[in-house]
Design a protein around this motif. Sequence first.
Motif, mmCIF file in Angstrom:
data_model
loop_
_atom_site.group_PDB
_atom_site.id
_atom_site.type_symbol
_atom_site.label_atom_id
_atom_site.label_comp_id
_atom_site.label_asym_id
_atom_site.label_seq_id
_atom_site.Cartn_x
_atom_site.Cartn_y
_atom_site.Cartn_z
ATOM 1 N N VAL A 3 0.875 -1.176 0.000
ATOM 2 C CA VAL A 3 0.000 0.000 0.000
ATOM 3 C C VAL A 3 0.912 1.225 0.000
ATOM 4 C CG1 VAL A 3 -1.770 1.272 1.241
ATOM 5 C CG2 VAL A 3 -1.818 -1.230 1.236
ATOM 6 N N PRO A 4 0.898 2.003 -1.093
ATOM 7 C CA PRO A 4 1.814 3.141 -1.188
ATOM 8 C C PRO A 4 1.422 4.287 -0.257
ATOM 9 C CG PRO A 4 0.362 3.080 -3.093
ATOM 10 C CD PRO A 4 0.094 1.836 -2.295
ATOM 11 N N ASP A 5 2.443 4.954 0.292
ATOM 12 C CA ASP A 5 2.218 6.111 1.169
ATOM 13 C C ASP A 5 1.907 7.381 0.396
ATOM 14 O OD1 ASP A 5 2.780 4.578 3.436
ATOM 15 O OD2 ASP A 5 4.925 5.040 3.320
ATOM 16 N N ASP A 6 2.306 7.424 -0.875
ATOM 17 C CA ASP A 6 2.195 8.655 -1.653
ATOM 18 C C ASP A 6 1.061 8.622 -2.684
ATOM 19 O OD1 ASP A 6 3.339 6.762 -3.296
ATOM 20 O OD2 ASP A 6 4.811 8.135 -4.167
ATOM 21 N N ALA A 7 0.039 7.829 -2.448
ATOM 22 C CA ALA A 7 -1.081 7.731 -3.401
ATOM 23 C C ALA A 7 -1.845 9.055 -3.458
ATOM 24 C CB ALA A 7 -2.017 6.605 -3.000
ATOM 25 N N ASP A 19 -11.715 3.683 -3.181
ATOM 26 C CA ASP A 19 -11.814 3.131 -1.834
ATOM 27 C C ASP A 19 -10.451 2.759 -1.272
ATOM 28 O OD1 ASP A 19 -13.450 2.104 0.398
ATOM 29 O OD2 ASP A 19 -12.691 0.155 -0.268
ATOM 30 N N SER A 20 -9.597 2.170 -2.102
ATOM 31 C CA SER A 20 -8.268 1.765 -1.660
ATOM 32 C C SER A 20 -7.340 1.665 -2.860
ATOM 33 C CB SER A 20 -8.326 0.415 -0.926
ATOM 34 O OG SER A 20 -8.778 -0.604 -1.791
ATOM 35 N N VAL A 21 -6.039 1.603 -2.577
ATOM 36 C CA VAL A 21 -5.028 1.464 -3.618
ATOM 37 C C VAL A 21 -4.017 0.422 -3.166
ATOM 38 C CG1 VAL A 21 -3.650 3.394 -2.727
ATOM 39 C CG2 VAL A 21 -3.369 2.688 -5.099
ATOM 40 N N SER A 22 -3.543 -0.373 -4.114
ATOM 41 C CA SER A 22 -2.497 -1.346 -3.829
ATOM 42 C C SER A 22 -1.469 -1.294 -4.947
ATOM 43 C CB SER A 22 -3.081 -2.757 -3.696
ATOM 44 O OG SER A 22 -3.752 -3.140 -4.882
ATOM 45 N N GLU A 23 -0.229 -1.647 -4.616
ATOM 46 C CA GLU A 23 0.866 -1.576 -5.578
ATOM 47 C C GLU A 23 1.477 -2.969 -5.719
ATOM 48 O OE1 GLU A 23 3.523 2.001 -5.495
ATOM 49 O OE2 GLU A 23 4.963 0.450 -4.888
ATOM 50 N N HIS A 24 1.708 -3.384 -6.967
ATOM 51 C CA HIS A 24 2.140 -4.756 -7.240
ATOM 52 C C HIS A 24 3.393 -4.775 -8.105
ATOM 53 C CE1 HIS A 24 -1.784 -6.245 -5.757
ATOM 54 N NE2 HIS A 24 -2.178 -5.063 -6.184
ATOM 55 N N ASP A 25 4.264 -5.756 -7.842
ATOM 56 C CA ASP A 25 5.487 -5.896 -8.628
ATOM 57 C C ASP A 25 5.607 -7.277 -9.260
ATOM 58 O OD1 ASP A 25 6.023 -7.451 -6.419
ATOM 59 O OD2 ASP A 25 7.948 -6.530 -5.976
ATOM 60 N N ARG A 26 4.533 -8.056 -9.202
ATOM 61 C CA ARG A 26 4.542 -9.409 -9.762
ATOM 62 C C ARG A 26 3.256 -9.639 -10.549
ATOM 63 N NH1 ARG A 26 7.056 -11.116 -4.478
ATOM 64 N NH2 ARG A 26 9.238 -11.213 -5.072
ATOM 65 N N ALA A 52 9.658 -1.009 -11.965
ATOM 66 C CA ALA A 52 8.296 -0.978 -12.504
ATOM 67 C C ALA A 52 7.308 -1.568 -11.505
ATOM 68 C CB ALA A 52 8.234 -1.754 -13.808
ATOM 69 N N ARG A 53 6.191 -0.887 -11.326
ATOM 70 C CA ARG A 53 5.103 -1.338 -10.462
ATOM 71 C C ARG A 53 3.783 -1.015 -11.160
ATOM 72 N NH1 ARG A 53 9.087 -2.901 -8.122
ATOM 73 N NH2 ARG A 53 9.705 -2.543 -5.970
ATOM 74 N N VAL A 54 2.716 -1.655 -10.710
ATOM 75 C CA VAL A 54 1.367 -1.319 -11.176
ATOM 76 C C VAL A 54 0.527 -1.026 -9.946
ATOM 77 C CG1 VAL A 54 -0.696 -2.103 -12.389
ATOM 78 C CG2 VAL A 54 1.557 -2.800 -13.210
ATOM 79 N N ARG A 55 -0.102 0.136 -9.944
ATOM 80 C CA ARG A 55 -0.998 0.496 -8.845
ATOM 81 C C ARG A 55 -2.432 0.215 -9.271
ATOM 82 N NH1 ARG A 55 1.571 5.997 -6.157
ATOM 83 N NH2 ARG A 55 3.444 4.934 -5.390
ATOM 84 N N PHE A 56 -3.162 -0.417 -8.375
ATOM 85 C CA PHE A 56 -4.576 -0.716 -8.573
ATOM 86 C C PHE A 56 -5.383 0.280 -7.752
ATOM 87 C CE2 PHE A 56 -4.745 -5.549 -9.527
ATOM 88 C CZ PHE A 56 -3.646 -5.467 -10.341
ATOM 89 N N TYR A 57 -6.309 0.968 -8.390
ATOM 90 C CA TYR A 57 -7.223 1.864 -7.698
ATOM 91 C C TYR A 57 -8.587 1.195 -7.693
ATOM 92 C CZ TYR A 57 -3.511 5.272 -7.859
ATOM 93 O OH TYR A 57 -2.315 5.914 -7.676
ATOM 94 N N HIS A 58 -9.056 0.818 -6.514
ATOM 95 C CA HIS A 58 -10.278 0.032 -6.346
ATOM 96 C C HIS A 58 -11.474 0.958 -6.117
ATOM 97 C CE1 HIS A 58 -6.800 -2.234 -4.682
ATOM 98 N NE2 HIS A 58 -7.254 -3.152 -5.519
#
Length: 67
Positions: A3-7, A19-26, A52-58
């Motif tokens: 969960v990124p601090d700088d979203a 509602d929430s954000v998550s960051e993934h590297d796989r 490289a990462r992908v952020r998911f915005y839910h």
Amino acid sequence: MHVPDDAPDQCPVCEADYDSVSEHDRGIMVNLLDNDRYQRVCFDPVLVDGAARVRFYHHTHEQAETN
């Protein structure tokens, strides 16, 4: 998953509240069929310290309906 601090306050993809954000590297798998909580997830590729990462915005159903 991280969960990124700088979203940002709003989703950078669709500019709606989320509602929430998550960051993934796989590897990533997404299935929103019959999801009671989220209607939409926006994907935003980012670089974090050169990696490289992908952020998911839910987005909840209500948030997705407004935008």
